[in-house]
Design a protein around this motif. Sequence first.
Motif, PDB file in Angstrom:
ATOM      1  N   LEU A  30       0.841  -1.189   0.000  1.00 32.06           N
ATOM      2  CA  LEU A  30       0.000   0.000   0.000  1.00 32.06           C
ATOM      3  C   LEU A  30       0.881   1.246   0.000  1.00 32.06           C
ATOM      4  CD1 LEU A  30      -2.573  -1.059   2.750  1.00 32.06           C
ATOM      5  CD2 LEU A  30      -2.917  -1.107   0.289  1.00 32.06           C
ATOM      6  N   SER A  31       0.413   2.292  -0.663  1.00 35.67           N
ATOM      7  CA  SER A  31       1.132   3.556  -0.607  1.00 35.67           C
ATOM      8  C   SER A  31       0.691   4.296   0.655  1.00 35.67           C
ATOM      9  CB  SER A  31       0.836   4.395  -1.852  1.00 35.67           C
ATOM     10  OG  SER A  31      -0.558   4.621  -1.981  1.00 35.67           O
ATOM     11  N   VAL A  32       1.659   4.570   1.531  1.00 36.07           N
ATOM     12  CA  VAL A  32       1.376   5.177   2.839  1.00 36.07           C
ATOM     13  C   VAL A  32       2.091   6.517   2.921  1.00 36.07           C
ATOM     14  CG1 VAL A  32       1.370   4.851   5.336  1.00 36.07           C
ATOM     15  CG2 VAL A  32       1.303   2.851   3.820  1.00 36.07           C
ATOM     16  N   GLY A  33       1.321   7.575   3.058  1.00 31.46           N
ATOM     17  CA  GLY A  33       1.885   8.910   3.204  1.00 31.46           C
ATOM     18  C   GLY A  33       1.846   9.368   4.650  1.00 31.46           C
ATOM     19  N   VAL A  34       2.825  10.178   5.029  1.00 30.82           N
ATOM     20  CA  VAL A  34       2.881  10.750   6.369  1.00 30.82           C
ATOM     21  C   VAL A  34       2.811  12.257   6.242  1.00 30.82           C
ATOM     22  CG1 VAL A  34       4.190  10.920   8.524  1.00 30.82           C
ATOM     23  CG2 VAL A  34       4.310   8.817   7.148  1.00 30.82           C
ATOM     24  N   ALA A  35       1.727  12.839   6.749  1.00 29.76           N
ATOM     25  CA  ALA A  35       1.552  14.287   6.681  1.00 29.76           C
ATOM     26  C   ALA A  35       2.429  14.968   7.738  1.00 29.76           C
ATOM     27  CB  ALA A  35       0.088  14.644   6.911  1.00 29.76           C
ATOM     28  N   PRO A  36       2.788  16.224   7.519  1.00 31.03           N
ATOM     29  CA  PRO A  36       3.492  16.973   8.559  1.00 31.03           C
ATOM     30  C   PRO A  36       2.593  17.171   9.783  1.00 31.03           C
ATOM     31  CG  PRO A  36       3.600  18.092   6.426  1.00 31.03           C
ATOM     32  CD  PRO A  36       2.569  17.021   6.293  1.00 31.03           C
ATOM     33  N   PHE A  37       3.204  17.458  10.924  1.00 27.54           N
ATOM     34  CA  PHE A  37       2.438  17.788  12.118  1.00 27.54           C
ATOM     35  C   PHE A  37       1.644  19.069  11.882  1.00 27.54           C
ATOM     36  CE2 PHE A  37       4.536  14.630  14.583  1.00 27.54           C
ATOM     37  CZ  PHE A  37       3.784  14.485  15.754  1.00 27.54           C
ATOM     38  N   VAL A  38       0.364  19.027  12.240  1.00 23.65           N
ATOM     39  CA  VAL A  38      -0.484  20.210  12.157  1.00 23.65           C
ATOM     40  C   VAL A  38      -1.102  20.449  13.529  1.00 23.65           C
ATOM     41  CG1 VAL A  38      -0.994  19.949   9.705  1.00 23.65           C
ATOM     42  CG2 VAL A  38      -2.474  18.840  11.386  1.00 23.65           C
ATOM     43  N   GLN A  39      -1.486  21.694  13.782  1.00 25.81           N
ATOM     44  CA  GLN A  39      -2.129  22.034  15.053  1.00 25.81           C
ATOM     45  C   GLN A  39      -3.508  22.629  14.785  1.00 25.81           C
ATOM     46  OE1 GLN A  39       0.061  24.570  17.836  1.00 25.81           O
ATOM     47  NE2 GLN A  39      -0.973  23.500  19.518  1.00 25.81           N
ATOM     48  N   PRO A  40      -4.573  21.867  15.047  1.00 29.35           N
ATOM     49  CA  PRO A  40      -5.929  22.399  14.851  1.00 29.35           C
ATOM     50  C   PRO A  40      -6.170  23.597  15.771  1.00 29.35           C
ATOM     51  CG  PRO A  40      -5.953  20.009  15.190  1.00 29.35           C
ATOM     52  CD  PRO A  40      -4.585  20.488  15.540  1.00 29.35           C
ATOM     53  N   LEU A  41      -6.830  24.607  15.223  1.00 32.84           N
ATOM     54  CA  LEU A  41      -7.099  25.818  16.001  1.00 32.84           C
ATOM     55  C   LEU A  41      -8.584  26.047  16.242  1.00 32.84           C
ATOM     56  CD1 LEU A  41      -4.535  28.256  14.307  1.00 32.84           C
ATOM     57  CD2 LEU A  41      -4.207  26.779  16.299  1.00 32.84           C
ATOM     58  N   THR A  42      -9.440  25.373  15.462  1.00 29.49           N
ATOM     59  CA  THR A  42     -10.884  25.516  15.633  1.00 29.49           C
ATOM     60  C   THR A  42     -11.526  24.134  15.655  1.00 29.49           C
ATOM     61  OG1 THR A  42     -11.448  25.598  13.271  1.00 29.49           O
ATOM     62  CG2 THR A  42     -10.793  27.673  14.315  1.00 29.49           C
ATOM     63  N   ARG A  43     -12.774  24.061  16.084  1.00 32.64           N
ATOM     64  CA  ARG A  43     -13.497  22.796  16.165  1.00 32.64           C
ATOM     65  C   ARG A  43     -13.615  22.139  14.797  1.00 32.64           C
ATOM     66  NH1 ARG A  43     -18.609  21.500  15.330  1.00 32.64           N
ATOM     67  NH2 ARG A  43     -19.177  23.681  15.028  1.00 32.64           N
ATOM     68  N   VAL A  44     -13.744  22.944  13.749  1.00 30.21           N
ATOM     69  CA  VAL A  44     -13.890  22.404  12.393  1.00 30.21           C
ATOM     70  C   VAL A  44     -12.638  21.655  11.952  1.00 30.21           C
ATOM     71  CG1 VAL A  44     -14.309  23.035   9.977  1.00 30.21           C
ATOM     72  CG2 VAL A  44     -15.519  24.230  11.799  1.00 30.21           C
ATOM     73  N   ASP A  45     -11.489  21.992  12.548  1.00 31.22           N
ATOM     74  CA  ASP A  45     -10.227  21.360  12.169  1.00 31.22           C
ATOM     75  C   ASP A  45     -10.035  19.984  12.806  1.00 31.22           C
ATOM     76  OD1 ASP A  45      -9.548  23.728  10.808  1.00 31.22           O
ATOM     77  OD2 ASP A  45      -8.689  24.601  12.621  1.00 31.22           O
ATOM     78  N   LEU A  46     -10.917  19.609  13.742  1.00 33.97           N
ATOM     79  CA  LEU A  46     -10.712  18.410  14.540  1.00 33.97           C
ATOM     80  C   LEU A  46     -11.300  17.164  13.882  1.00 33.97           C
ATOM     81  CD1 LEU A  46     -11.573  19.756  18.101  1.00 33.97           C
ATOM     82  CD2 LEU A  46      -9.312  19.107  17.270  1.00 33.97           C
ATOM     83  N   LEU A  47     -10.583  16.057  14.004  1.00 29.81           N
ATOM     84  CA  LEU A  47     -11.131  14.752  13.662  1.00 29.81           C
ATOM     85  C   LEU A  47     -11.745  14.087  14.892  1.00 29.81           C
ATOM     86  CD1 LEU A  47      -8.426  13.246  11.276  1.00 29.81           C
ATOM     87  CD2 LEU A  47     -10.794  13.750  10.696  1.00 29.81           C
ATOM     88  N   ALA A  48     -11.224  14.418  16.063  1.00 35.40           N
ATOM     89  CA  ALA A  48     -11.727  13.858  17.318  1.00 35.40           C
ATOM     90  C   ALA A  48     -11.260  14.764  18.457  1.00 35.40           C
ATOM     91  CB  ALA A  48     -11.218  12.436  17.527  1.00 35.40           C
ATOM     92  N   GLY A  49     -11.862  14.570  19.626  1.00 34.45           N
ATOM     93  CA  GLY A  49     -11.423  15.299  20.805  1.00 34.45           C
ATOM     94  C   GLY A  49     -11.873  16.745  20.815  1.00 34.45           C
ATOM     95  N   PHE A  50     -11.129  17.568  21.541  1.00 34.17           N
ATOM     96  CA  PHE A  50     -11.473  18.986  21.686  1.00 34.17           C
ATOM     97  C   PHE A  50     -10.196  19.798  21.826  1.00 34.17           C
ATOM     98  CE2 PHE A  50     -11.085  17.179  25.871  1.00 34.17           C
ATOM     99  CZ  PHE A  50     -10.434  18.153  26.614  1.00 34.17           C
ATOM    100  N   ILE A  51     -10.316  21.097  21.619  1.00 32.11           N
ATOM    101  CA  ILE A  51      -9.176  21.996  21.763  1.00 32.11           C
ATOM    102  C   ILE A  51      -9.176  22.569  23.178  1.00 32.11           C
ATOM    103  CG2 ILE A  51      -8.141  24.156  20.975  1.00 32.11           C
ATOM    104  CD1 ILE A  51      -9.256  23.537  18.199  1.00 32.11           C
ATOM    105  N   PRO A  52      -8.083  22.381  23.923  1.00 31.16           N
ATOM    106  CA  PRO A  52      -8.039  22.886  25.309  1.00 31.16           C
ATOM    107  C   PRO A  52      -8.110  24.410  25.341  1.00 31.16           C
ATOM    108  CG  PRO A  52      -6.251  21.331  24.867  1.00 31.16           C
ATOM    109  CD  PRO A  52      -6.855  21.675  23.547  1.00 31.16           C
ATOM    110  N   GLU A  53      -8.624  24.918  26.458  1.00 31.53           N
ATOM    111  CA  GLU A  53      -8.654  26.363  26.683  1.00 31.53           C
ATOM    112  C   GLU A  53      -7.942  26.689  27.990  1.00 31.53           C
ATOM    113  OE1 GLU A  53      -9.530  28.868  24.987  1.00 31.53           O
ATOM    114  OE2 GLU A  53     -10.574  27.932  23.303  1.00 31.53           O
ATOM    115  N   PRO A  54      -6.884  27.495  27.973  1.00 27.97           N
ATOM    116  CA  PRO A  54      -6.243  28.059  26.775  1.00 27.97           C
ATOM    117  C   PRO A  54      -5.393  27.003  26.078  1.00 27.97           C
ATOM    118  CG  PRO A  54      -5.029  28.694  28.718  1.00 27.97           C
ATOM    119  CD  PRO A  54      -6.230  27.951  29.217  1.00 27.97           C
ATOM    120  N   GLN A  55      -5.217  27.172  24.788  1.00 28.89           N
ATOM    121  CA  GLN A  55      -4.444  26.225  24.000  1.00 28.89           C
ATOM    122  C   GLN A  55      -2.994  26.679  23.900  1.00 28.89           C
ATOM    123  OE1 GLN A  55      -5.262  26.082  19.770  1.00 28.89           O
ATOM    124  NE2 GLN A  55      -4.701  23.927  19.617  1.00 28.89           N
TER     125      GLN A  55
END
Length: 226
Positions: free
Chosen positions: A38-63
């Motif tokens: 299988l072709s497996v890609g590894v994305a760079p590290f990203v930091q979600p900043l809003t709820r729309v950016d999340l696949l799971a969990g939540f963004i801590p406050e303060p982040q």
Amino acid sequence: MLFRFRTIALSLFSLLLCFGLTACQKNVAPHPLEGRNLSVGVAPFVQPLTRVDLLAGFIPEPQGRAAPEQLAALDSLFEAKLGERPTKYRFLSRNGLPVTPVQDAQGRRSALATWLDYARKQGVELLVLPMLLDWQERQGGDMGVTVPASVNMDIFLLDTRDAAARALPGGGEIPVVQRSHYAETQEALTSNLLGIGDFFKRKGKWVTAEELCGEGMDKAILELGL
């Protein structure tokens, strides 16, 4: 009497050590990547900043947010760890990372649709996606801190193929999304004796946020079978 006390203390210490080391291990069924071409890609590290950016969990406050150079250092560390694995990976550039969310079939902005679209555009069947939710660097040095390092991160394995293509040889199929979660704030051994396994693994030192993320990477490699 003194000898007996020392013997009891040593036995108790050994018991705590075994318990701590056992608690740090997790039995998981590895993801069957080996031998599946299988072709497996590894994305760079990203930091979600809003709820729309999340696949799971939540963004801590303060982040706590990582600087670009810190994210780049995490990319290099993850690449080094995965480079030792038998699976062949494509490490993807930051150029081409999603800028705006993609809409799903219901017309809603969706992080899952966004990253699946990104993976298809990159020409990979599986995408390893590391997300850093929270970052707090230690304040102090190896032997003492005023504020310990703390991180909260997810590493996802996304499958862009259809259900038929995801079928495994022995029956069943690879899920569209698999997740390995790691959230850790280093504590002193005197505050948490159950962390004795981590204490020895870290050689009794206060580690950096990057080193904590490295532990999260090791956990994801085990849990996702990377």
